[in-house]
Scaffold this active site. Structure first.
Site, PDB file in Angstrom:
ATOM      1  N   ALA A  81       0.866  -1.119  -0.016  1.00  0.00           N
ATOM      2  CA  ALA A  81       0.061   0.063   0.033  1.00  0.00           C
ATOM      3  C   ALA A  81       0.963   1.226  -0.035  1.00  0.00           C
ATOM      4  O   ALA A  81       1.943   1.341   0.806  1.00  0.00           O
ATOM      5  CB  ALA A  81      -0.834   0.029   1.059  1.00  0.00           C
ATOM      6  N   LYS A  84       2.173   6.185  -5.554  1.00  0.00           N
ATOM      7  CA  LYS A  84       3.293   5.887  -6.468  1.00  0.00           C
ATOM      8  C   LYS A  84       3.584   6.714  -7.581  1.00  0.00           C
ATOM      9  O   LYS A  84       4.565   6.447  -8.186  1.00  0.00           O
ATOM     10  CB  LYS A  84       3.283   4.558  -6.962  1.00  0.00           C
ATOM     11  CG  LYS A  84       1.936   4.010  -7.652  1.00  0.00           C
ATOM     12  CD  LYS A  84       2.081   2.837  -8.361  1.00  0.00           C
ATOM     13  CE  LYS A  84       1.159   2.937  -9.394  1.00  0.00           C
ATOM     14  NZ  LYS A  84       1.165   1.656 -10.206  1.00  0.00           N
ATOM     15  N   SER A 124      11.786   0.328  -4.388  1.00  0.00           N
ATOM     16  CA  SER A 124      11.997   0.637  -5.628  1.00  0.00           C
ATOM     17  C   SER A 124      13.385   1.079  -5.824  1.00  0.00           C
ATOM     18  O   SER A 124      14.344   1.524  -5.339  1.00  0.00           O
ATOM     19  CB  SER A 124      10.989   2.006  -5.780  1.00  0.00           C
ATOM     20  OG  SER A 124      11.404   2.651  -6.954  1.00  0.00           O
ATOM     21  N   TYR A 149       8.215  11.112  -3.933  1.00  0.00           N
ATOM     22  CA  TYR A 149       7.591   9.666  -3.679  1.00  0.00           C
ATOM     23  C   TYR A 149       9.135   8.941  -3.424  1.00  0.00           C
ATOM     24  O   TYR A 149       8.882   7.848  -2.475  1.00  0.00           O
ATOM     25  CB  TYR A 149       7.408   9.339  -5.129  1.00  0.00           C
ATOM     26  CG  TYR A 149       7.244   7.830  -5.476  1.00  0.00           C
ATOM     27  CD1 TYR A 149       6.485   7.028  -4.724  1.00  0.00           C
ATOM     28  CD2 TYR A 149       8.368   7.158  -6.201  1.00  0.00           C
ATOM     29  CE1 TYR A 149       6.335   5.547  -4.691  1.00  0.00           C
ATOM     30  CE2 TYR A 149       8.193   5.808  -6.456  1.00  0.00           C
ATOM     31  CZ  TYR A 149       7.237   4.795  -5.459  1.00  0.00           C
ATOM     32  OH  TYR A 149       7.475   3.429  -5.826  1.00  0.00           O
ATOM     33  N   LYS A 153      10.441   6.245  -0.091  1.00  0.00           N
ATOM     34  CA  LYS A 153      11.032   4.839  -0.137  1.00  0.00           C
ATOM     35  C   LYS A 153      12.074   4.499   0.746  1.00  0.00           C
ATOM     36  O   LYS A 153      12.487   3.809   1.630  1.00  0.00           O
ATOM     37  CB  LYS A 153      10.978   4.295  -1.467  1.00  0.00           C
ATOM     38  CG  LYS A 153       9.853   3.984  -2.268  1.00  0.00           C
ATOM     39  CD  LYS A 153       8.812   3.064  -1.704  1.00  0.00           C
ATOM     40  CE  LYS A 153       7.509   2.947  -2.457  1.00  0.00           C
ATOM     41  NZ  LYS A 153       6.519   1.941  -2.061  1.00  0.00           N
ATOM     42  N   ARG A 293      12.075  14.279 -20.235  1.00  0.00           N
ATOM     43  CA  ARG A 293      11.200  14.467 -19.078  1.00  0.00           C
ATOM     44  C   ARG A 293      12.109  14.680 -17.931  1.00  0.00           C
ATOM     45  O   ARG A 293      13.246  13.979 -17.770  1.00  0.00           O
ATOM     46  CB  ARG A 293      10.493  13.365 -18.708  1.00  0.00           C
ATOM     47  CG  ARG A 293       9.276  13.303 -17.500  1.00  0.00           C
ATOM     48  CD  ARG A 293       8.538  11.700 -17.696  1.00  0.00           C
ATOM     49  NE  ARG A 293       8.998  10.898 -17.210  1.00  0.00           N
ATOM     50  CZ  ARG A 293       8.636   9.479 -17.120  1.00  0.00           C
ATOM     51  NH1 ARG A 293       7.426   9.685 -17.223  1.00  0.00           N
ATOM     52  NH2 ARG A 293       9.596   8.780 -16.645  1.00  0.00           N
ATOM     53  N   GLY A 295      14.080  14.725 -14.770  1.00  0.00           N
ATOM     54  CA  GLY A 295      14.561  13.801 -13.559  1.00  0.00           C
ATOM     55  C   GLY A 295      14.720  12.368 -14.034  1.00  0.00           C
ATOM     56  O   GLY A 295      15.235  11.421 -13.397  1.00  0.00           O
TER      57      GLY A 295
END
Ligand code: NAD
Ligand code: WQD
Length: 339
Positions: A81, A84, A124, A149, A153, A293, A295
């Site tokens: 959960a 993301k 990740s 995000y 992690k 894009r 990053g």
């Protein structure tokens, strides 16, 4: 084992539920349906031939989480959960930090209180940041990420490592996924992003099914063979199998914290993926080339040797399998679960 699967209605969680049941585990799902559809549960019950208990609540609610653990006994938790979307996390960072961290605190607090010692966490490849050498290895430090995000992690990896180090009973697996794609071979469950897809594979699939006009390739002037970025795409079925293997390993290991990369070790470019999808669909797909894009790393892939050796696990699906299975799901469910 009796396994609580948080986020079990989501993309990776749902595929893992099927394999957990096939491996003989009893599964209980907890999901807020913040980013998934209740309709997935009927599909999972059809695939597994089982009734699957589902608790629909937000894990940031500590009282509800505590009550679940007081009412039911679990041997292990697999914690999928979380929110993301990398881009969205820069727009609403507080929501990302609150959701991803608070849900983890509340879950781990309840686990400690009720003596549930085995935890598998969805980390990740984003934790390797911008400077890790290829291929990414689990012993690389320091972890860092360029998005809120990704930083959730990194933070959760530290929190879980500290908690496990302080508790001789606890066993934690930190699974660093690379780029999960594909769908169950039945075509009845798959990835169903809400709104415009952020990720490459669901975007291509929606172009193929006619929901989007064309793919925009984000930059073709990278220092790679064809100028487009290369990623380690892993079939979600191989990824799900990695969770079953990790859970089995946790039950016997003496290591408080185990980190495993779940990837293939192979890079595939954006153009290679587009052409593979065209083979699956049997026609050319429209695309143009846009700017880079922000990053994006030019290249990212795993060294999966540690997972291969310690889990007795390896990937077996090809890029063509990933595209064929995604296309079977997308063409049978053009608008996802609520078609
Ligand atoms: P997903 O959004 O499909 O599944 C996550 C599920 O968690 C959803 O069903 C959502 O409703 C639920 N959820 C979110 N917050 C919750 C909360 N507070 N309480 C209860 N339920 C909540 O995502 P996914 O692709 O299946 O990813 C699963 C996990 O793997 C996530 O933690 C994600 O960060 C991680 N991950 C995903 C990828 C990827 O590319 N898909 C890559 C690396 C890591
Ligand atoms: C793949 C490639 C894009 C869309 C993300 C997260 C990562 C992990 C996996 C959670 C890149 C290109 C994409 C499009 C494109 N998730 N692309 N046109 O960025 O490698 O990883 O998902 O942990 O943290 O960052 O995956 O699928 O978004 O992109 O050209 O419309 O496809 O530039 O090169 P990414 P992605």
């Amino acid at each position: 084992m009796r396994v609580l699967v948080s986020g079990g209605a989501g993309y990776i969680g749902s595929h893992t539920v099927v394999q957990l049941v096939a491996a003989g585990h009893d599964v209980v799902i907890v999901d807020s349906f913040a980013n998934s559809k209740p309709a997935v549960i009927g599909r999972l019950e059809a695939l597994t031939g089982r009734h699957l208990p589902v608790h629909a609540f937000d894990l940031t609610d500590r009282d509800k989480t505590e009550r679940l653990f007081a009412d039911e006994a679990f041997d292990a938790v697999i914690h999928f959960a979380g929110l993301k979307a990398v881009g969205e996390s820069a727009q609403i960072p507080l929501e990302y930090y609150e959701n991803n961290l608070d849900s983890t605190f509340s879950l781990v607090r309840a686990m400690r209180r009720h003596g549930v010692n085995l935890l598998v966490f969805s980390s990740s490849a984003t934790v390797y940041g911008e400077h890790a050498p290829l291929p990414y290895r689990e012993d690389y430090a320091p972890l860092q990420s360029s998005s809120p995000y990704g930083r959730t992690k990194v933070m959760i990896e530290h929190v879980l490592s500290d908690v496990a180090a302080a508790d001789p009973q606890m066993r934690v697996a930190l699974l660093r996924y690379f780029n999960p794609v594909g769908a169950h071979a039945s075509g009845t469950i798959g990835e169903d992003p809400q709104g415009i897809p952020n990720n490459l594979m669901p975007f291509i699939a929606q172009v193929a099914v006619g929901r989007r006009d064309k793919l925009t390739v984000f930059g073709d002037d990278y220092p790679t063979a064809d100028g487009t970025c290369e990623r380690d795409y892993i079939h979600v079925e191989d990824l799900a199998a990695g969770h079953v293997a990790a859970l089995n390993k946790l039950a016997s290991t003496q290591e408080p914290v185990s980190i495993w990369n779940l990837g293939t070790g192979q890079g595939t470019s954006v153009m290679e993926m587009l052409h593979a999808f065209e083979r699956a669909v049997g026609r050319e797909l429209p695309y143009d080339v846009g700017p880079r894009r922000a990053g994006d790393q030019p290249q990212s892939w795993a060294d999966p040797a540690k997972a291969n050796a310690e889990l007795g696990w390896q990937t077996c699906k090809t890029i063509d399998d990933m595209c064929a299975d995604t296309w079977r799901w997308q063409s049978a469910n053009p608008t996802g679960y609520e078609g």
